[in-house]
Each structure stands twice: as C-alpha cells, then as structure tokens.
Design a protein around this motif. Sequence first.
Motif, PDB file in Angstrom:
ATOM      1  N   ILE A 145       0.866  -1.187   0.000  1.00  0.00           N
ATOM      2  CA  ILE A 145       0.000   0.000   0.000  1.00  0.00           C
ATOM      3  C   ILE A 145       0.896   1.228   0.000  1.00  0.00           C
ATOM      4  N   ASP A 146       0.960   1.903  -1.142  1.00  0.00           N
ATOM      5  CA  ASP A 146       1.838   3.067  -1.305  1.00  0.00           C
ATOM      6  C   ASP A 146       1.325   3.875  -2.488  1.00  0.00           C
ATOM      7  N   ASP A 147       1.336   5.209  -2.364  1.00  0.00           N
ATOM      8  CA  ASP A 147       0.784   6.026  -3.436  1.00  0.00           C
ATOM      9  C   ASP A 147       1.759   6.240  -4.598  1.00  0.00           C
ATOM     10  N   HIS A 148       2.990   5.759  -4.476  1.00  0.00           N
ATOM     11  CA  HIS A 148       3.964   5.909  -5.561  1.00  0.00           C
ATOM     12  C   HIS A 148       4.028   4.626  -6.386  1.00  0.00           C
ATOM     13  N   THR A 149       3.526   4.683  -7.601  1.00  0.00           N
ATOM     14  CA  THR A 149       3.457   3.514  -8.469  1.00  0.00           C
ATOM     15  C   THR A 149       4.831   2.911  -8.739  1.00  0.00           C
ATOM     16  N   LEU A 150       5.811   3.768  -9.002  1.00  0.00           N
ATOM     17  CA  LEU A 150       7.155   3.286  -9.326  1.00  0.00           C
ATOM     18  C   LEU A 150       7.760   2.552  -8.138  1.00  0.00           C
ATOM     19  N   PHE A 151       7.537   3.072  -6.927  1.00  0.00           N
ATOM     20  CA  PHE A 151       8.083   2.422  -5.732  1.00  0.00           C
ATOM     21  C   PHE A 151       7.432   1.050  -5.527  1.00  0.00           C
ATOM     22  N   ARG A 152       6.111   0.994  -5.685  1.00  0.00           N
ATOM     23  CA  ARG A 152       5.412  -0.289  -5.542  1.00  0.00           C
ATOM     24  C   ARG A 152       5.960  -1.309  -6.537  1.00  0.00           C
ATOM     25  N   SER A 153       6.169  -0.863  -7.771  1.00  0.00           N
ATOM     26  CA  SER A 153       6.675  -1.777  -8.799  1.00  0.00           C
ATOM     27  C   SER A 153       8.053  -2.305  -8.431  1.00  0.00           C
ATOM     28  N   GLY A 154       8.875  -1.417  -7.863  1.00  0.00           N
ATOM     29  CA  GLY A 154      10.224  -1.822  -7.459  1.00  0.00           C
ATOM     30  C   GLY A 154      10.201  -2.848  -6.341  1.00  0.00           C
ATOM     31  N   ILE A 155       9.357  -2.632  -5.345  1.00  0.00           N
ATOM     32  CA  ILE A 155       9.256  -3.567  -4.223  1.00  0.00           C
ATOM     33  C   ILE A 155       8.690  -4.902  -4.694  1.00  0.00           C
ATOM     34  N   ARG A 156       7.665  -4.840  -5.554  1.00  0.00           N
ATOM     35  CA  ARG A 156       7.091  -6.075  -6.094  1.00  0.00           C
ATOM     36  C   ARG A 156       8.163  -6.879  -6.832  1.00  0.00           C
ATOM     37  N   SER A 157       8.907  -6.210  -7.700  1.00  0.00           N
ATOM     38  CA  SER A 157       9.946  -6.880  -8.476  1.00  0.00           C
ATOM     39  C   SER A 157      11.007  -7.483  -7.568  1.00  0.00           C
ATOM     40  N   LEU A 158      11.369  -6.729  -6.538  1.00  0.00           N
ATOM     41  CA  LEU A 158      12.398  -7.174  -5.602  1.00  0.00           C
ATOM     42  C   LEU A 158      11.952  -8.437  -4.859  1.00  0.00           C
ATOM     43  N   LEU A 159      10.737  -8.408  -4.324  1.00  0.00           N
ATOM     44  CA  LEU A 159      10.255  -9.539  -3.528  1.00  0.00           C
ATOM     45  C   LEU A 159      10.002 -10.765  -4.393  1.00  0.00           C
ATOM     46  N   GLN A 160       9.535 -10.559  -5.617  1.00  0.00           N
ATOM     47  CA  GLN A 160       9.184 -11.694  -6.472  1.00  0.00           C
ATOM     48  C   GLN A 160      10.412 -12.401  -7.043  1.00  0.00           C
ATOM     49  N   ARG A 161      11.592 -11.854  -6.796  1.00  0.00           N
ATOM     50  CA  ARG A 161      12.802 -12.593  -7.150  1.00  0.00           C
ATOM     51  C   ARG A 161      13.015 -13.769  -6.201  1.00  0.00           C
ATOM     52  N   HIS A 162      12.313 -13.742  -5.068  1.00  0.00           N
ATOM     53  CA  HIS A 162      12.461 -14.771  -4.049  1.00  0.00           C
ATOM     54  C   HIS A 162      11.198 -15.625  -4.018  1.00  0.00           C
ATOM     55  N   PRO A 163      11.298 -16.919  -4.256  1.00  0.00           N
ATOM     56  CA  PRO A 163      10.111 -17.773  -4.300  1.00  0.00           C
ATOM     57  C   PRO A 163       9.357 -17.872  -2.975  1.00  0.00           C
ATOM     58  N   GLU A 164      10.003 -17.447  -1.875  1.00  0.00           N
ATOM     59  CA  GLU A 164       9.328 -17.532  -0.575  1.00  0.00           C
ATOM     60  C   GLU A 164       8.301 -16.415  -0.380  1.00  0.00           C
ATOM     61  N   PHE A 165       8.244 -15.438  -1.310  1.00  0.00           N
ATOM     62  CA  PHE A 165       7.283 -14.340  -1.201  1.00  0.00           C
ATOM     63  C   PHE A 165       6.317 -14.342  -2.376  1.00  0.00           C
TER      64      PHE A 165
END
Length: 222
Positions: A13-33
């Motif tokens: 939950i964040d109003d910055h689209t670019l930041f959300r995309s970055g966090i999503r990409s970062l976490l999805q590199r790890h199969p545990e998330f």
Amino acid sequence: MEETTLPISVLLIDDHTLFRSGIRSLLQRHPEFDVVGEAADGVEGIKRAKQLKPQVVLLDLNMPGMSGLETLQLLLQDCPDSAIVMLTVSEDAQDLAAALKAGASGYLLKNIDTDYLTRAVRRAAAGETVVAEAMTSKLVAQLQAGTRPAEPASDLDRLTPREKEILDCLARGESNKVIARSLDLSESTVKIHVQNVLKKLNLSSRVQAAVFAVEHRRAQQG
C-alpha cells in the motif's frame, strides 16, 4: 511425500506507483514471497486486505487522503491476523513511536537494502517486531523523553511471575517460537500467556505490550 511451504503473501500500500513496482519486483525474485496485491491509497488498501488476507502488509506512512496511521488502525480491526509493517521515508522518532503504539508490527525505512527487507518481511510473518536499525536508538530516546506518564504499578501487579517473563520477551521483540524455546514452554502455552498479558494490560497487540514494557522500565529507572 515432502511437505511444501506456501510463500508468504504480501500486500503493498503506497501512493507511488514506481516504488510499488520496485518492491514487487524485488520480492518476487524470491520464491518464498508472493505479492498478492497493490493499492495506491488507504481506502483501496483496506478493501484489498479484506479480500486477500495477506500475511504481511507493507504500508506507507504519508499518503494523500487517509493517512498511513489511519489506515493502520482500520487494517488492525479488519485484518487482525495480518502483520502491518510501515515502510516510509520518515526518520521522525514521533512517527515511529506513534506507529508502534498504534499496533504496527514494524517500522522500516525505504532506503534499506534488499537483504534487510526480505529478512524483515520474513520475521514479521513469523510474528516478530521489526524496526530499522537506524531507528532503534531514536525509539529509546523518544520513550525516555516522552511525556506520557508511566502506567500504574497495579497494572503490572496483575501479572503472574511467568507473565512478567513473557512481557520481558515481548519487549525484546521475540516471537512465540523463540519465547517457547528460551522458557522451555510449548508454543500454545506461550500464546495463552501472551493473550493473558494483553488482556490484563488492556492492550491490543504484542507490539503495544513491548512499548508498554520499555516505557515502564525507563520510568522505573528514571
């Protein structure tokens, strides 16, 4: 047949689209998330959380419209089983103390590195309290300088010796599993003790219990 472990579900939950995309990409590199959803504001975030029931919510503190703290309070009511971790640029000790007192499971800064974030999400999902290392000393200073009066001694007097031990463990941010191991108890017994501590102290979360314990200790030392 080997038992498979489901990934940790995360809502952003964040109003910055670019930041959300970055966090999503970062976490999805790890199969545990598993990033199960995103929201750009508190209202949408609450709706998504009620639908998705994520294990961990990463929530921005400063958003237009409904603030992060307001969103946090409603999330705790509607999704009590989710760990809500503030992820913010604010290094203000008052923001940190307010978030923890409101019931947040953690407070992280947006400039943390990838490894620290993944460890923090993992710990939050396990029921631990996570606070950015840079903010720990600020939290102690804020509690030392706080104007809130210490809770009456009678509040602690209502706790049994074992419950006081549990409270000390909560103040250190320990999970039920860690507490059970250190006190040679079963996790189910620890869970019951934690529930009794919260009930007797009229608190709604283990994080609030940890803040209570730290404040009381500082008041006693002062």
